[in-house]
Motif scaffolding. Structure first.
Motif, PDB file in Angstrom:
ATOM      1  N   UNK A 314      49.161  31.245  45.507  1.00  0.00           N
ATOM      2  CA  UNK A 314      50.053  32.358  45.839  1.00  0.00           C
ATOM      3  C   UNK A 314      49.932  33.541  44.873  1.00  0.00           C
ATOM      4  N   UNK A 315      48.778  33.669  44.223  1.00  0.00           N
ATOM      5  CA  UNK A 315      48.585  34.845  43.364  1.00  0.00           C
ATOM      6  C   UNK A 315      47.778  35.861  44.161  1.00  0.00           C
ATOM      7  N   UNK A 316      48.456  36.386  45.190  1.00  0.00           N
ATOM      8  CA  UNK A 316      47.779  37.196  46.201  1.00  0.00           C
ATOM      9  C   UNK A 316      47.227  38.500  45.629  1.00  0.00           C
ATOM     10  N   UNK A 317      48.029  39.115  44.763  1.00  0.00           N
ATOM     11  CA  UNK A 317      47.639  40.415  44.255  1.00  0.00           C
ATOM     12  C   UNK A 317      46.310  40.299  43.494  1.00  0.00           C
ATOM     13  N   UNK A 318      46.220  39.265  42.649  1.00  0.00           N
ATOM     14  CA  UNK A 318      44.991  39.091  41.882  1.00  0.00           C
ATOM     15  C   UNK A 318      43.821  38.753  42.805  1.00  0.00           C
ATOM     16  N   UNK A 319      44.116  37.978  43.855  1.00  0.00           N
ATOM     17  CA  UNK A 319      43.080  37.628  44.825  1.00  0.00           C
ATOM     18  C   UNK A 319      42.528  38.883  45.486  1.00  0.00           C
ATOM     19  N   UNK A 320      43.441  39.776  45.882  1.00  0.00           N
ATOM     20  CA  UNK A 320      43.003  41.005  46.542  1.00  0.00           C
ATOM     21  C   UNK A 320      42.237  41.910  45.576  1.00  0.00           C
ATOM     22  N   UNK A 321      42.690  41.919  44.319  1.00  0.00           N
ATOM     23  CA  UNK A 321      41.993  42.735  43.331  1.00  0.00           C
ATOM     24  C   UNK A 321      40.557  42.237  43.161  1.00  0.00           C
ATOM     25  N   UNK A 322      40.428  40.923  43.146  1.00  0.00           N
ATOM     26  CA  UNK A 322      39.103  40.332  42.984  1.00  0.00           C
ATOM     27  C   UNK A 322      38.222  40.650  44.196  1.00  0.00           C
ATOM     28  N   UNK A 323      38.859  40.685  45.356  1.00  0.00           N
ATOM     29  CA  UNK A 323      38.114  41.016  46.572  1.00  0.00           C
ATOM     30  C   UNK A 323      37.551  42.437  46.460  1.00  0.00           C
ATOM     31  N   UNK A 324      38.353  43.320  45.872  1.00  0.00           N
ATOM     32  CA  UNK A 324      37.898  44.686  45.667  1.00  0.00           C
ATOM     33  C   UNK A 324      36.678  44.692  44.727  1.00  0.00           C
TER      34      UNK A 324
END
Ligand SMILES: *[C@@H]1O[C@H](CO)[C@@H](O)[C@H](O)[C@H]1NC(C)=O
Ligand SMILES: *[C@@H]1O[C@H](CO)[C@@H](O)[C@H](O)[C@H]1NC(C)=O
Ligand SMILES: *[C@@H]1O[C@H](CO)[C@@H](O)[C@H](O)[C@H]1NC(C)=O
Length: 629
Positions: A314-324
Motif C-alpha cells: 500500500x505504498x502507492x505514491x512511491x510505487x507511482x514515483x518509481x513507475x515514473x
C-alpha cells in the motif's frame, strides 16, 4: 579443385545471402551438382542461424540419390524450425526410397515433436524405433523420453524405467519433465535416486533440482546442491549460480543467497533480480529498494517487481514515483507493470494516470488479458467513473470470477445497490460460482442501499446453496445492514449468536447504527467492546461523544471528554488524495509538508470565508462514522 575453394567459402559463410552467392558461383563453374557442395549447402541451411530449410529443399530435390546423412539433415532442418509435419513427411519419403534410418534419424525427427504434435504420431515413431532396432540406443531412448515427457510423464516414465540410464542426460530429461509438469516432488525424488545410482549429476541436473527446491521451498535441497559447488564436484557457472541464488532467496534464506551472490565472479540482471525478489517476498521493501538502487542494469522484470512490491504494501505514491523513473529510464512496461499501476491508481484516485494506462494498453496492443480488464474495472470504480467501468466490463471478451466480483463490488461502493444485485444474479445465471469476496460485495451493496430482505436472503444462500461459511466480515455487513435499517435488537442478536468471534469492525458497525438511531445504551456496550479490541483507536471516543451530544447526555459527554484527556486519546488523522496534472498530492489533516501548503491553507480559508458569507454552515450532525467535527 574448383570445388575446394567453394567448400572453403561455405565453411566460413555467415549469411544466407553469402550462401546464395556461393551457390551461384557453383552454377557458373559447373559444380552445382557436386555431392560435397550440395551436402555442405544443405548442412549450412539446416543447422545454421539463420538458415533456410526451404532453400535446402531446393538443393535436396536435385540430388539423384541422397545419402542417409542428407536425409537426416533435412529432417533436422524441419525439426528445428518446428515443422514436424514436414519432418515426418521427409522420413516417410526416405522409407519409400528404401533408405534405412540410422541412429541419428530418430533423435532428429523426435526433436521436432513439440507439444502440439499429436501423441499418436509419437507412438507411431516409437514403433519404427523398435522395428529398426534402435529400441535400446541411448540417444534414441532419450529423445523418446523427451517426446513423451512433453505430453504425459507417466508414458515417459515407462520408457525411462526400461532403459539403461547409464548417462546423466536420460535422467536430466526425466527430472526436467517432472518439473515442467509441476510434479516437483517426483522430480526431487528422481534426483536422489540418480545419486543413489551413482550417476554424476551435471550442471543441467542441478539447475533443475534448484528450480524444484525453490518451488518446494526446500532449503535443505539447496544446501545439498550447494555442496556440489563448494567441494568442487561440479564447476559452477553463471546459470548454476543464478539458480542457487534464486532457490535460496525463494526459500527465504537471504543470508545464504547473499553469500553466493557476493562470491560470484560475474553477475547479470538475473542474479540481481533473484536477490531483489527474495527481499520482496519477505516484505523487506526498503532492503529490496536499497538493492534495487545498486543494480547496474535494471530490466522490465526488476522494475515491475520493485513497483509491485510498493503496491502490495500500500505504498502507492512511491510505487507511482518509481513507475515514473522507469519511464525516464526508457524501459517499456508490460501488462504486469500496468496492473500494478492500475491498482495504485485505484487506491489513490489517480484517474488521469489510470486513463493514460488504458490508452497505453490499447495503443500498444498489450495482451488485453482478463486480469488487465479486471484491474481497469476496479480502477474506474474506485475513481467513481461508473459508466467507464461498465464499458470495460461490457467489452471484455472473456470474464472470470474476479471480473464479476469487480463489477459487483464496484457498483456497491458507488451506491448502485440494485445494479450490484442484478449483476450478482447475472453471474449466477452465467454459472460462475461466487466466493466469499463476491458475497461480501453484494452484502455491502445491500447495506448501502438498505435492501434488508435481499441481504438476508443472500446471507442465508451463502452457506445453504454455495457451502460458503460466512466470515466475520460478512457478519459485519449484516450487522450494518440490520442496524442502519433500525433493527438494532436483531443486529445485536446476530452479534451474540455468531459462531466466529466478533471483531472491532462488527462492533463499530453496531456503534455506527446506534448513532443513526440514537440508542445510547447499546452504543455504550458497543463502544466498550471497540475500545477493548482496539485501545489505540481514538475515533470510537469521538463517535460516542457525538452520540451523547445528539441525545443531550451532557454529563456522560463531559465524563468521556475527561477520560479522553487523561488517556491522551488522539485520533488518527484523516487523509485524502487528489490528482492534479498527473501528480498525486496527499493531504493529511493539519499537515504542512506540501511544498505549497501556505497557498493551500490560505485558499481553504478564503473558501471557508466565502461560504460563510453565503450562509453555509458545515454539516456536522451526520458525522457519526469515525470522523470528528
Ligand atoms: C551412431 O553410431 C555411430 C557408429 O555406429 C557412432 O559413432 C555415433 O556416435 C552414434 N551416434 C549416436 C548419436 O548415437
Ligand atoms: C521448472 O518448471 C517450471 C514450471 O513448472 C519452469 O518455470 C522452470 O523454468 C523449470 N525449470 C527448469 C530448470 O527447467
Ligand atoms: C440467463 O441466461 C440465459 C442464457 O444462458 C438468458 O437467455 C437469460 O436471459 C438469462 N437470465 C437472466 C435473468 O439474466
Amino acid at each position: 579443385m574448383k570445388a575446394d575453394h567453394l567448400l572453403y567459402r561455405i565453411s566460413i559463410c555467415k549469411s544466407m545471402d553469402q550462401l546464395k552467392q556461393i551457390h551461384l558461383q557453383a552454377f557458373i563453374k559447373g559444380v552445382s551438382l557436386d555431392p560435397f557442395i550440395c551436402s555442405k549447402l544443405i548442412v549450412f541451411c539446416c543447422t545454421q542461424d539463420p538458415g533456410s530449410v526451404d532453400y535446402a529443399r531446393q538443393v535436396f530435390d536435385i540430388i539423384p540419390e541422397p545419402k542417409v546423412f542428407i536425409w537426416n539433415m533435412m529432417i533436422k532442418g524441419y525439426s528445428r524450425t518446428s515443422r514436424a509435419e514436414c519432418a515426418i513427411s521427409m522420413y516417410v519419403q526416405m522409407l519409400r526410397r528404401d533408405m534405412k534410418p540410422d541412429n541419428y534419424t530418430f533423435p532428429f525427427l523426435l526433436k521436432g515433436f513439440k507439444k502440439r504434435v499429436r501423441l499418436e504420431f509419437g507412438k507411431g515413431i516409437h514403433c519404427h524405433v523398435c522395428k529398426f532396432g534402435f529400441g535400446s540406443n541411448p540417444a534414441v531412448e532419450t529423445s523418446l523420453i523427451h517426446m513423451y515427457s512433453l505430453r504425459d510423464t507417466n508414458d515417459a516414465r515407462v520408457v525411462f524405467d526400461a532403459c539403461l540410464k547409464s548417462n546423466a542426460i536420460t535422467w536430466n530429461i526425466m527430472i526436467a519433465g517432472y518439473n515442467r509438469s509441476k510434479l516437483f516432488d517426483k522430480s526431487r525424488k528422481l534426483f536422489y535416486e540418480m545419486e543413489k545410482s551413482k550417476i554424476k549429476p551435471t550442471c543441467v541436473t542441478l539447475v533443475s533440482m534448484l528450480s524444484v527446491c525453490s518451488k518446494l521451498k526446500d532449503s535443505n535441497g539447496c544446501k545439498h546442491v550447494h555442496g556440489y559447488i563448494k567441494d568442487g564436484r561440479i564447476e559452477s557457472n553463471l546459470v548454476l549460480n543464478n539458480a542457487l541464488v534464486d532457490a535460496y532467496a525463494a526459500c527465504g534464506e537471504m543470508d545464504a543467497a547473499l553469500v553466493v551472490f557476493k562470491n560470484m565472479k560475474t553477475r547479470d540482471v538475473v542474479s540481481w533480480t533473484a536477490i531483489l525478489s527474495g527481499f520482496l517476498n519477505l516484505g523487506k521493501l526498503d532492503l529490496a529498494r536499497e538493492f534495487f538502487d545498486q543494480m547496474p542494469v535494471r530490466d522490465l522484470v526488476s522494475w515491475t517487481a520493485m513497483i509491485d512490491g510498493y503496491i502490495k504494501q500500500n505504498r502507492f505514491k512511491e510505487g507511482l514515483m518509481l513507475f515514473k523513473n522507469m519511464q525516464d529510464a526508457k524501459v517499456e512496461p508490460d501488462e504486469f507493470t500496468m496492473v500494478s499501476i492500475l491498482t495504485a491508481c485505484a487506491n489513490m484516485g489517480a484517474l488521469e494516470l489510470g486513463e493514460w494506462v488504458n490508452v497505453w494498453i490499447n495503443k500498444n496492443k498489450i495482451k488485453n488479458d482478463v486480469f488487465v480488464g479486471n484491474a481497469l474495472i476496479d480502477m474506474y470504480f474506485k475513481c467513481w467513473e461508473v459508466s467507464k467501468a461498465v464499458d470495460v466490463f461490457k467489452k471484455m471478451p472473456k470474464r472470470d470470477k474476479f471480473t464479476w466480483t469487480a463489477i459487483i463490488v464496484g457498483y456497491g461502493i458507488n451506491g448502485f445497490g440494485y445494479a450490484a444485485v442484478n449483476m450478482f444474479n447475472e453471474m449466477l445465471n452465467a454459472s460462475i460460482k461466487p466466493d466469499q469476496v463476491c458475497y461480501l460485495g453484494v452484502l455491502c451493496a445491500c447495506t448501502h442501499t438498505g435492501m434488508v430482505d435481499e441481504g438476508r436472503k443472500f446471507f442465508a444462500d451463502m452457506s445453504i446453496h454455495h457451502g460458503i461459511e460466512p466470515e466475520v466480515e460478512h457478519y459485519g455487513c449484516m450487522v450494518s445492514l440490520l442496524g442502519r435499517a433500525g433493527l438494532l435488537a436483531q443486529a445485536y442478536d446476530l452479534i451474540n449468536t455468531m459462531p466466529v468471534r466478533p471483531n472491532s469492525v462488527v462492533w463499530r458497525a453496531l456503534l455506527g447504527a446506534c448513532g443513526i438511531h440514537k440508542d445510547v445504551d447499546l452504543a455504550e456496550i458497543a463502544a466498550k467492546k471497540v475500545v477493548e479490541l482496539e485501545p489505540e483507536n481514538g475515533g470510537v471516543y469521538v463517535l460516542l461523544c457525538n452520540i451523547y451530544a445528539a441525545c443531550s447526555r451532557w454529563d456522560d459527554l463531559h465524563e468521556l471528554r475527561n477520560i479522553m484527556m487523561i488517556r491522551g486519546v488522539t485520533k488518527i488523522p484523516g487523509s485524502s488524495c487528489i490528482e492534479i496534472y498527473g501528480t498525486v498530492n496527499e493531504f493529511v489533516a493539519r499537515d504542512r509538508s506540501h511544498l505549497r501548503s501556505e497557498e493551500i491553507y490560505s485558499t481553504v480559508e478564503m473558501i471557508t470565508e466565502d461560504l460563510r458569507v453565503f450562509g453555509y454552515a458545515p454539516e456536522v450532525s451526520e458525522t457519526f462514522l469515525d470522523i470528528g467535527e
